[in-house]
Motif scaffolding. Structure first.
Motif, mmCIF file in Angstrom:
data_model
loop_
_atom_site.group_PDB
_atom_site.id
_atom_site.type_symbol
_atom_site.label_atom_id
_atom_site.label_comp_id
_atom_site.label_asym_id
_atom_site.label_seq_id
_atom_site.Cartn_x
_atom_site.Cartn_y
_atom_site.Cartn_z
ATOM 1 N N ALA A 14 6.398 7.067 -0.615
ATOM 2 C CA ALA A 14 6.147 8.048 0.441
ATOM 3 C C ALA A 14 6.953 9.329 0.222
ATOM 4 N N GLY A 15 7.580 9.449 -0.958
ATOM 5 C CA GLY A 15 8.282 10.684 -1.275
ATOM 6 C C GLY A 15 9.769 10.528 -1.523
ATOM 7 N N ALA A 21 8.246 2.777 -0.212
ATOM 8 C CA ALA A 21 6.895 2.639 -0.742
ATOM 9 C C ALA A 21 6.106 1.702 0.180
ATOM 10 N N PRO A 22 5.269 2.279 1.068
ATOM 11 C CA PRO A 22 4.434 1.450 1.954
ATOM 12 C C PRO A 22 3.412 0.654 1.139
ATOM 13 N N SER A 81 5.156 -4.025 0.468
ATOM 14 C CA SER A 81 5.814 -2.793 0.884
ATOM 15 C C SER A 81 7.297 -2.932 0.559
ATOM 16 N N GLU A 82 7.892 -1.825 0.145
ATOM 17 C CA GLU A 82 9.326 -1.778 -0.178
ATOM 18 C C GLU A 82 9.895 -0.592 0.583
ATOM 19 N N LEU A 83 10.598 -0.891 1.673
ATOM 20 C CA LEU A 83 11.018 0.177 2.583
ATOM 21 C C LEU A 83 12.506 0.081 2.895
ATOM 22 N N SER A 94 3.156 -6.162 9.897
ATOM 23 C CA SER A 94 3.689 -4.981 9.228
ATOM 24 C C SER A 94 4.886 -4.430 9.988
ATOM 25 N N PRO A 95 5.857 -3.935 9.258
ATOM 26 C CA PRO A 95 6.976 -3.292 9.930
ATOM 27 C C PRO A 95 6.509 -1.972 10.551
ATOM 28 N N PRO A 96 7.264 -1.398 11.460
ATOM 29 C CA PRO A 96 6.905 -0.083 11.989
ATOM 30 C C PRO A 96 6.800 0.928 10.847
#
Ligand code: FE
Length: 309
Positions: free
Chosen positions: A23-24, A61-62, A109-111, A296-298
């Motif tokens: 996501a940047g 990374a969603p 997802s890796e957040l 899914s997480p927020p």
């Protein structure tokens, strides 16, 4: 200091390029790049950050898929949350490693952990992509979660070099990590005057990425600065690493080459165009699973502020 017989020389030095992923978030990527595609069996190396995030700023990374290889995530700073389409979830803290075999396919997802997103904080780590042999590309997904305390750390006799062994063997200590093909993955910290001589099997590809300070690498003690990757020639069975006066942080990656065709298309690493098309089709048809919305997480992976979200 004498250079042992059979020491490898540096074949080339690749400066990492800077880019944005997921996501940047900022990465330094020594490969693939213009100079080299992959370094068999390694497909990609990203240094994530280090970034010092203000509250609401950290991104990751969603949901995205992978097939045909392994992702190895090594977290140095911060906290990373992981979820996948088969119901697996976990959290990485500093020093932890997640060795994920994507195999036939996962969507994950890796957040950054919600705490980091809310309060801000530093994120720093690595992600390495390790190719799977063609015969094992569709193996069932598998995880190895290596906690920091379980990763062997060894010091050289004079105490000036410390090696954390993520996979393989160094200074007489063997890590229990299972790999599909033989791999060496070390984090070497050198203090001033620090030096190690690491055996590396003949025929293996050997890479050294410097991510702090400067190091002298190989038979010619080539000085390699922060952010550069040294690719060793296949001219020996030992690797010399020395401090260049100050402290240095190094990632040493070595592996037996697969010698098979490699086709990377985004998050898929296969051997033929047909297999890539199949991967895309399987992903679109939901055959790699999906992360259920309820689980899914927020949307912490977005750049929106909590108020705007
Ligand atoms: Fe991923």
């Amino acid at each position: 200091m004498t250079i042992p017989a059979g020491s490898r020389s540096v074949r080339m030095v690749l400066p990492a390029w800077h880019g944005l992923e997921g996501a940047g978030f900022e990465v330094r990527r020594p490969f693939p790049g213009r100079a080299v595609a992959h370094l068999d069996p390694f497909v990609l190396l990203d240094e994530m950050g280090p970034t010092d995030n203000a509250p609401g700023e950290a991104v990751g990374a969603p949901d995205h898929p992978h097939r045909g290889f392994e992702t190895v995530t090594y977290l140095l700073d911060g906290e990373l949350e992981h979820r996948d389409s088969w119901g697996n979830a976990g959290r990485l803290r500093p020093g932890d490693v997640q060795w994920m075999t994507a195999g036939a396919g996962v969507v994950h997802s890796e957040l950054p952990a919600p705490r980091i997103v809310r309060d801000g904080g530093r994120m720093h780590g690595f992600q390495l992509w390790v190719n799977l042999p063609r015969s094992e590309k569709l193996t069932p997904p598998r995880y190895q979660d290596l906690r920091a305390v379980g990763i062997p750390a060894v010091r050289s006799g004079d105490g000036r070099a410390e090696v954390r062994i993520v996979a393989g063997e160094a200074l007489g200590v063997h890590a229990g990590t299972r790999t599909h093909t033989p791999i060496l993955y070390l984090h070497v910290s050198l203090a001033p005057g620090g030096r190690i001589e690491q055996p590396v099997p003949r025929g293996w590809n050997v890479l050294v990425y410097v991510f702090g300070g400067r190091a002298r690498i190989g038979r010619d003690l080539r000085v390699v600065p922060d952010g550069d990757l040294a690719v060793l020639a296949k001219d020996g069975d030992a690797l010399v690493l020395e401090s260049d006066g100050g402290r240095a942080e190094l990632l040493v990656l070595a592996g037996e080459p697969l010698g098979e065709p490699v086709l990377q298309y985004g998050p898929f690493v296969m051997s033929t165009e047909e297999e890539i098309l199949q991967a895309i089709e399987d992903y679109r048809a939901g055959r790699m699973g999906e992360i259920a919305p309820a689980l899914s997480p927020p949307p912490v992976g977005s750049r929106l502020s909590p108020a705007a979200a």
